[in-house]
Design a protein around this motif. Structure first.
Motif, PDB file in Angstrom:
ATOM      1  N   GLU A   1      12.908  38.791 -48.669  1.00 10.57           N
ATOM      2  CA  GLU A   1      14.130  38.156 -49.144  1.00 10.57           C
ATOM      3  C   GLU A   1      15.317  38.956 -48.605  1.00 10.57           C
ATOM      4  O   GLU A   1      15.397  40.168 -48.825  1.00 10.57           O
ATOM      5  CB  GLU A   1      14.186  38.122 -50.676  1.00 10.57           C
TER       6      GLU A   1
ATOM      7  N   PRO B   1      14.667  33.805 -49.138  1.00  6.34           N
ATOM      8  CA  PRO B   1      13.312  34.169 -48.735  1.00  6.34           C
ATOM      9  C   PRO B   1      12.969  33.576 -47.361  1.00  6.34           C
ATOM     10  O   PRO B   1      13.217  32.396 -47.106  1.00  6.34           O
ATOM     11  CB  PRO B   1      12.436  33.560 -49.832  1.00  6.34           C
ATOM     12  N   TYR B   2      12.392  34.420 -46.503  1.00  6.78           N
ATOM     13  CA  TYR B   2      11.973  34.006 -45.163  1.00  6.78           C
ATOM     14  C   TYR B   2      10.476  34.256 -44.998  1.00  6.78           C
ATOM     15  O   TYR B   2       9.911  35.167 -45.612  1.00  6.78           O
ATOM     16  CB  TYR B   2      12.725  34.798 -44.091  1.00  6.78           C
ATOM     17  N   ILE B   3       9.859  33.467 -44.131  1.00  4.10           N
ATOM     18  CA  ILE B   3       8.451  33.668 -43.786  1.00  4.10           C
ATOM     19  C   ILE B   3       8.267  33.294 -42.321  1.00  4.10           C
ATOM     20  O   ILE B   3       9.021  32.476 -41.774  1.00  4.10           O
ATOM     21  CB  ILE B   3       7.516  32.835 -44.685  1.00  4.10           C
TER      22      ILE B   3
ATOM     23  N   SER C   1       8.105  37.360 -51.667  1.00  2.00           N
ATOM     24  CA  SER C   1       7.145  38.249 -51.013  1.00  2.00           C
ATOM     25  C   SER C   1       6.203  38.879 -52.030  1.00  2.00           C
ATOM     26  O   SER C   1       5.033  39.164 -51.729  1.00  2.00           O
ATOM     27  CB  SER C   1       7.876  39.334 -50.222  1.00  2.00           C
TER      28      SER C   1
ATOM     29  N   ALA D   1       6.500  34.394 -49.386  1.00  2.00           N
ATOM     30  CA  ALA D   1       7.504  34.750 -48.384  1.00  2.00           C
ATOM     31  C   ALA D   1       7.145  36.097 -47.776  1.00  2.00           C
ATOM     32  O   ALA D   1       6.312  36.834 -48.306  1.00  2.00           O
ATOM     33  CB  ALA D   1       8.898  34.816 -49.018  1.00  2.00           C
TER      34      ALA D   1
END
Length: 324
Positions: free
Chosen positions: A230, A198-200, A283, A227
């Protein structure tokens, strides 16, 4: 501005010249809030940008109780984020000063998975997680202590924001996180190929903070494990390629080969942890909280001018040894 008019009182943003704090300050300003920006250096370009947007700059240092006590006077809410390895006393002093000043809302940013670290298999065995135990500061313990300080301070409303991998670090710390991206257009990883991380973005963290600040009651006592998206390493490479218009590839190798290719031992350990445990932020959780996740390809498009990407076709990195 006194707290006699709490709805119009300013919000205090700690670390306003940094990534998360700056994004939170800009998002709050964009939503019409009065922002008091707590910065180490009021002459820094990032501080000047906030001043031009209408923020009130307050120079100070979390290590100085006096400047903290001055900064919290007359604000209705505080957003707090501390650098890695910051003394827990900084959070405790900030909470105590804010409570004494009558602040009713406190929002703390930590990290996704805070409090779950001891469930990691073999956590207490230094041989299994050497990079953590060989001199690394107690990162997870500090984050857990920060959250506990906020929960027990007695604020009317408190909220926790737990970001996972921050995609903006692909710019700020590219040489550490993606050491072969600039030279070879390649993401070298020992995260299993099927694992979606997971990125943010800073901007999405800031948007979450602003929304919490606008609606304290709804988010009171909430822990936001949120997030933007992903992505597997291959999907991340595609997103960066889509956003920048430059070819990017992902190369999966074992831990030893990753170190040979310039990935630091600490990042190798992180990759192993992501494969076995990983961040629980999602997310879907952001959507449940009424937030709008931003696809990483869109983030890459917005930040293309700052992303340095080499050409895989001209790189000797994808040798026969490393080919799938």
């Amino acid at each position: 501005m006194s707290l006699s008019d709490p709805d119009n009182a300013p919000v205090l943003i700690i670390g306003a010249a940094g990534g998360q704090g700056g994004a939170a300050a800009r998002a709050c300003l964009a939503r019409g809030m009065q922002v008091r920006a707590f910065v180490r250096d009021a002459s820094a370009p990032a501080a000047g940008e906030l001043l031009s947007l209408g923020a009130e700059l307050v120079p100070g240092d979390l290590a100085s109780r006096e400047t903290v006590e001055q900064a919290v006077q007359g604000v209705r809410a505080v957003f707090s984020v501390q650098p890695e390895n910051a003394p827990i006393a900084w959070t405790e002093n900030l909470c105590a000063s804010a409570r004494a000043a009558g602040v009713t809302q406190f929002v703390q940013s930590t990290v996704s998975g805070t409090g779950l670290h001891e469930a990691t298999p073999g956590w207490s065995n230094p041989a299994l997680w050497p990079e953590y135990w060989e001199g690394r500061h107690p990162y997870w313990e500090h984050k857990q202590a920060q959250e506990q300080a906020v929960r027990t301070a007695g604020f009317t409303h408190w909220s926790l924001v737990r970001p996972p991998m921050i995609i903006d670090n692909a710019v700020k710390y590219a040489a550490i996180l993606f050491p072969r991206l600039a030279s070879d257009g390649c993401i070298v990883s020992c995260v299993p190929e099927e694992i979606a991380v997971p990125y943010i973005s800073y901007a999405s963290i800031g948007a979450a903070v602003a929304q919490i600040m606008r609606d304290p009651a709804t988010y009171s006592g909430a822990t936001l494990e949120i997030a933007d998206e992903e992505l597997t390493d291959a999907q991340l490479a595609h997103a960066l390629m889509e956003g920048t218009g430059k070819p990017v590839t992902a190369l999966h190798v074992d831990a030893a080969r990753a170190r040979e290719l310039g990935v630091s031992p600490r990042i190798v350990t992180q990759h192993l942890w992501l494969g076995e445990i990983g961040y629980p932020a999602r997310s879907a959780a952001a959507r449940r909280y009424g937030l709008t996740p931003v696809p990483i390809a869109e983030w890459a498009k917005r930040n293309a001018a700052h992303l340095v990407v080499g050409d895989p076709a001209k790189s000797p990195l994808l040798s026969t040894r490393d080919a799938d």
